[in-house]
Design a protein around this motif. Structure first.
Motif, PDB file in Angstrom:
ATOM      1  N   LYS A   1       0.811  -1.217   0.000  1.00 36.84           N
ATOM      2  CA  LYS A   1       0.000   0.000   0.000  1.00 36.84           C
ATOM      3  C   LYS A   1       0.848   1.272   0.000  1.00 36.84           C
ATOM      4  O   LYS A   1       0.311   2.387  -0.085  1.00 36.84           O
ATOM      5  CB  LYS A   1      -0.932   0.018   1.229  1.00 36.84           C
ATOM      6  CG  LYS A   1      -1.932  -1.131   1.263  1.00 36.84           C
ATOM      7  CD  LYS A   1      -2.830  -1.051   2.484  1.00 36.84           C
ATOM      8  CE  LYS A   1      -3.743  -2.276   2.589  1.00 36.84           C
ATOM      9  NZ  LYS A   1      -4.633  -2.425   1.413  1.00 36.84           N
ATOM     10  N   LEU A   2       2.167   1.138   0.106  1.00 40.58           N
ATOM     11  CA  LEU A   2       3.032   2.321   0.097  1.00 40.58           C
ATOM     12  C   LEU A   2       2.993   2.976  -1.280  1.00 40.58           C
ATOM     13  O   LEU A   2       2.846   2.307  -2.308  1.00 40.58           O
ATOM     14  CB  LEU A   2       4.477   1.930   0.424  1.00 40.58           C
ATOM     15  CG  LEU A   2       4.759   1.356   1.817  1.00 40.58           C
ATOM     16  CD1 LEU A   2       6.254   1.041   1.950  1.00 40.58           C
ATOM     17  CD2 LEU A   2       4.323   2.323   2.908  1.00 40.58           C
ATOM     18  N   ASN A   3       3.126   4.295  -1.300  1.00 39.24           N
ATOM     19  CA  ASN A   3       3.229   4.995  -2.580  1.00 39.24           C
ATOM     20  C   ASN A   3       4.469   5.877  -2.574  1.00 39.24           C
ATOM     21  O   ASN A   3       5.086   6.119  -1.536  1.00 39.24           O
ATOM     22  CB  ASN A   3       1.966   5.821  -2.865  1.00 39.24           C
ATOM     23  CG  ASN A   3       1.767   6.941  -1.860  1.00 39.24           C
ATOM     24  OD1 ASN A   3       2.584   7.857  -1.767  1.00 39.24           O
ATOM     25  ND2 ASN A   3       0.685   6.886  -1.089  1.00 39.24           N
ATOM     26  N   ASN A   4       4.838   6.351  -3.746  1.00 36.99           N
ATOM     27  CA  ASN A   4       6.047   7.175  -3.862  1.00 36.99           C
ATOM     28  C   ASN A   4       5.725   8.599  -4.297  1.00 36.99           C
ATOM     29  O   ASN A   4       6.482   9.234  -5.024  1.00 36.99           O
ATOM     30  CB  ASN A   4       7.032   6.529  -4.839  1.00 36.99           C
ATOM     31  CG  ASN A   4       6.499   6.465  -6.261  1.00 36.99           C
ATOM     32  OD1 ASN A   4       5.296   6.620  -6.483  1.00 36.99           O
ATOM     33  ND2 ASN A   4       7.372   6.233  -7.224  1.00 36.99           N
ATOM     34  N   THR A   5       4.589   9.086  -3.836  1.00 33.53           N
ATOM     35  CA  THR A   5       4.198  10.458  -4.179  1.00 33.53           C
ATOM     36  C   THR A   5       4.900  11.436  -3.235  1.00 33.53           C
ATOM     37  O   THR A   5       4.291  12.030  -2.358  1.00 33.53           O
ATOM     38  CB  THR A   5       2.674  10.634  -4.083  1.00 33.53           C
ATOM     39  OG1 THR A   5       2.232  10.208  -2.782  1.00 33.53           O
ATOM     40  CG2 THR A   5       1.966   9.833  -5.147  1.00 33.53           C
ATOM     41  N   ASN A   6       6.193  11.544  -3.396  1.00 34.98           N
ATOM     42  CA  ASN A   6       6.999  12.476  -2.618  1.00 34.98           C
ATOM     43  C   ASN A   6       8.117  13.013  -3.505  1.00 34.98           C
ATOM     44  O   ASN A   6       8.299  12.550  -4.636  1.00 34.98           O
ATOM     45  CB  ASN A   6       7.571  11.785  -1.366  1.00 34.98           C
ATOM     46  CG  ASN A   6       8.288  10.484  -1.698  1.00 34.98           C
ATOM     47  OD1 ASN A   6       9.284  10.468  -2.397  1.00 34.98           O
ATOM     48  ND2 ASN A   6       7.746   9.371  -1.204  1.00 34.98           N
ATOM     49  N   ALA A   7       8.856  13.955  -2.982  1.00 36.45           N
ATOM     50  CA  ALA A   7       9.882  14.630  -3.785  1.00 36.45           C
ATOM     51  C   ALA A   7      10.949  13.660  -4.299  1.00 36.45           C
ATOM     52  O   ALA A   7      11.458  13.809  -5.412  1.00 36.45           O
ATOM     53  CB  ALA A   7      10.539  15.732  -2.956  1.00 36.45           C
TER      54      ALA A   7
ATOM     55  N   LYS B   1      10.476  10.487  -4.904  1.00 37.97           N
ATOM     56  CA  LYS B   1       9.869   9.391  -5.671  1.00 37.97           C
ATOM     57  C   LYS B   1      10.295   8.025  -5.135  1.00 37.97           C
ATOM     58  O   LYS B   1      10.578   7.093  -5.884  1.00 37.97           O
ATOM     59  CB  LYS B   1      10.233   9.511  -7.157  1.00 37.97           C
ATOM     60  CG  LYS B   1       9.772  10.796  -7.820  1.00 37.97           C
ATOM     61  CD  LYS B   1       8.261  10.911  -7.815  1.00 37.97           C
ATOM     62  CE  LYS B   1       7.785  12.178  -8.517  1.00 37.97           C
ATOM     63  NZ  LYS B   1       6.324  12.367  -8.404  1.00 37.97           N
ATOM     64  N   GLU B   2      10.348   7.920  -3.801  1.00 38.38           N
ATOM     65  CA  GLU B   2      10.752   6.688  -3.155  1.00 38.38           C
ATOM     66  C   GLU B   2       9.639   6.152  -2.257  1.00 38.38           C
ATOM     67  O   GLU B   2       8.762   6.906  -1.827  1.00 38.38           O
ATOM     68  CB  GLU B   2      12.026   6.896  -2.319  1.00 38.38           C
ATOM     69  CG  GLU B   2      13.262   7.198  -3.149  1.00 38.38           C
ATOM     70  CD  GLU B   2      14.525   7.251  -2.298  1.00 38.38           C
ATOM     71  OE1 GLU B   2      14.408   7.225  -1.051  1.00 38.38           O
ATOM     72  OE2 GLU B   2      15.616   7.322  -2.886  1.00 38.38           O
ATOM     73  N   TYR B   3       9.698   4.863  -1.979  1.00 36.44           N
ATOM     74  CA  TYR B   3       8.749   4.219  -1.077  1.00 36.44           C
ATOM     75  C   TYR B   3       9.381   4.173   0.319  1.00 36.44           C
ATOM     76  O   TYR B   3      10.435   3.553   0.496  1.00 36.44           O
ATOM     77  CB  TYR B   3       8.433   2.802  -1.564  1.00 36.44           C
ATOM     78  CG  TYR B   3       7.781   2.780  -2.926  1.00 36.44           C
ATOM     79  CD1 TYR B   3       6.396   2.833  -3.057  1.00 36.44           C
ATOM     80  CD2 TYR B   3       8.554   2.709  -4.091  1.00 36.44           C
ATOM     81  CE1 TYR B   3       5.786   2.830  -4.308  1.00 36.44           C
ATOM     82  CE2 TYR B   3       7.960   2.702  -5.345  1.00 36.44           C
ATOM     83  CZ  TYR B   3       6.575   2.765  -5.441  1.00 36.44           C
ATOM     84  OH  TYR B   3       5.993   2.765  -6.691  1.00 36.44           O
ATOM     85  N   TYR B   4       8.761   4.837   1.274  1.00 35.49           N
ATOM     86  CA  TYR B   4       9.341   4.965   2.607  1.00 35.49           C
ATOM     87  C   TYR B   4       8.770   3.942   3.576  1.00 35.49           C
ATOM     88  O   TYR B   4       7.553   3.871   3.779  1.00 35.49           O
ATOM     89  CB  TYR B   4       9.095   6.368   3.154  1.00 35.49           C
ATOM     90  CG  TYR B   4       9.838   7.464   2.436  1.00 35.49           C
ATOM     91  CD1 TYR B   4      11.189   7.353   2.144  1.00 35.49           C
ATOM     92  CD2 TYR B   4       9.169   8.627   2.049  1.00 35.49           C
ATOM     93  CE1 TYR B   4      11.867   8.364   1.484  1.00 35.49           C
ATOM     94  CE2 TYR B   4       9.836   9.650   1.395  1.00 35.49           C
ATOM     95  CZ  TYR B   4      11.193   9.509   1.116  1.00 35.49           C
ATOM     96  OH  TYR B   4      11.858  10.515   0.457  1.00 35.49           O
ATOM     97  N   LEU B   5       9.657   3.189   4.211  1.00 37.32           N
ATOM     98  CA  LEU B   5       9.235   2.246   5.238  1.00 37.32           C
ATOM     99  C   LEU B   5       8.580   2.968   6.413  1.00 37.32           C
ATOM    100  O   LEU B   5       7.692   2.423   7.069  1.00 37.32           O
ATOM    101  CB  LEU B   5      10.437   1.434   5.721  1.00 37.32           C
ATOM    102  CG  LEU B   5      10.175   0.349   6.765  1.00 37.32           C
ATOM    103  CD1 LEU B   5       9.187  -0.686   6.240  1.00 37.32           C
ATOM    104  CD2 LEU B   5      11.484  -0.316   7.181  1.00 37.32           C
TER     105      LEU B   5
END
Length: 271
Positions: free
Chosen positions: A210-216, A218-222
């Motif tokens: 369910k993680l997304n990478n909609t951040n600056a 573009k990474e998936y954060y634990l």
């Protein structure tokens, strides 16, 4: 007298070691750098072993054959089972954890199927100071509280740069907020995220998808995983480590040199 440590169920360690460590200014992978006679990744693995975690996945880049060689050549107890997961592209800690979980399900299928409960303990490969006894307490806390996720935290004298642990008026977990996303009040919070996480395998597996990478970046954060799990109604807990210095990561040659001095002082009379 405190009861002897006993963890009921299966605990699998996932060591996140795929970072290239550009700030180290070295041709070596970060976790291959030597601290007090041993590569950083070996310190991380041996602390898990002290906590009786005998099945371990090390997540590396396919380019890091040196890390594989270091682990293959090291003398571990015969009952320790170490396998590798390969993170083809550096898509963040959440993605690295997902690679580790997939490898755990692949290599330890029978053990997982025969265990009433399987938990994953995720550790950074560049934080060599955590004691095995701390991991024992961490696993015990996670099991006794029957959490889906348990976060290892610590109180920092200077929390600048660390992710903060947001809690409500009852000190219940709300979220992990990265420094760059904190408002002025949140920046004053001293309770920080160490990067160490324990989670129920099934819950973790479900949340990672369910993680997304909609951040600056573009990474998936634990670090997003516990908050998502909390919003789905799962129980999230945290443990406060006693010694901030245990959770220091190595990101530069200067930090490696500083840690070398700490380890010399700590282990000089033991070695």
């Amino acid at each position: 007298m405190e009861a002897p440590y006993q963890f009921n169920g299966l605990a699998i360690g996932v060591v996140l070691a795929a970072g290239m460590g550009k700030r180290m200014n070295s041709h070596l992978p970060k976790v291959a750098h030597v601290l007090f006679g041993k590569p950083l990744v070996i310190w991380a693995i041996e602390s898990l072993i002290v906590a009786e975690v005998k099945k371990i996945i090390v997540v590396i880049s396919p380019k890091q054959k040196l890390v594989e060689e270091i682990i293959a050549l090291h003398s571990f107890p015969k009952d320790i089972n170490i396998n590798f997961a390969y993170q083809e592209n550096p898509l963040g800690t959440g993605h690295a954890a997902a690679c580790g979980v997939e490898a755990a399900k692949k290599y330890f299928t029978n053990e997982i199927e025969n265990s009433a409960k399987t938990n994953i303990i995720i550790t950074p490969g560049d934080s060599p100071g955590v004691e095995g006894e701390t991991f024992k307490t961490f696993l015990k806390t996670h099991a006794e509280q029957n959490n889906s996720f348990t976060i290892m935290t610590f109180k920092a004298k200077n929390p600048f740069g660390y992710g903060r642990i947001l809690t409500d008026s009852n000190k219940e977990f709300i979220a992990i907020r990265e420094e760059k996303d904190c408002n002025e009040n949140e920046k004053k919070i001293a309770l920080c995220n160490s990067g160490f996480l324990c989670a129920n395998l099934n819950d973790l597996d479900a949340i990672l998808s369910k993680l997304n990478n909609t951040n600056a970046a573009k990474e998936y954060y634990l670090t997003d995983a516990p908050e998502i799990s909390k919003k789905l109604g799962n129980k999230i807990g945290y443990m406060i480590g006693q010694d901030e210095s245990e959770f220091l990561g190595i990101n530069s040659q200067e930090q490696l040199a500083e840690m070398e001095v700490k380890f010399q002082n700590k282990y000089a009379n033991i070695k």
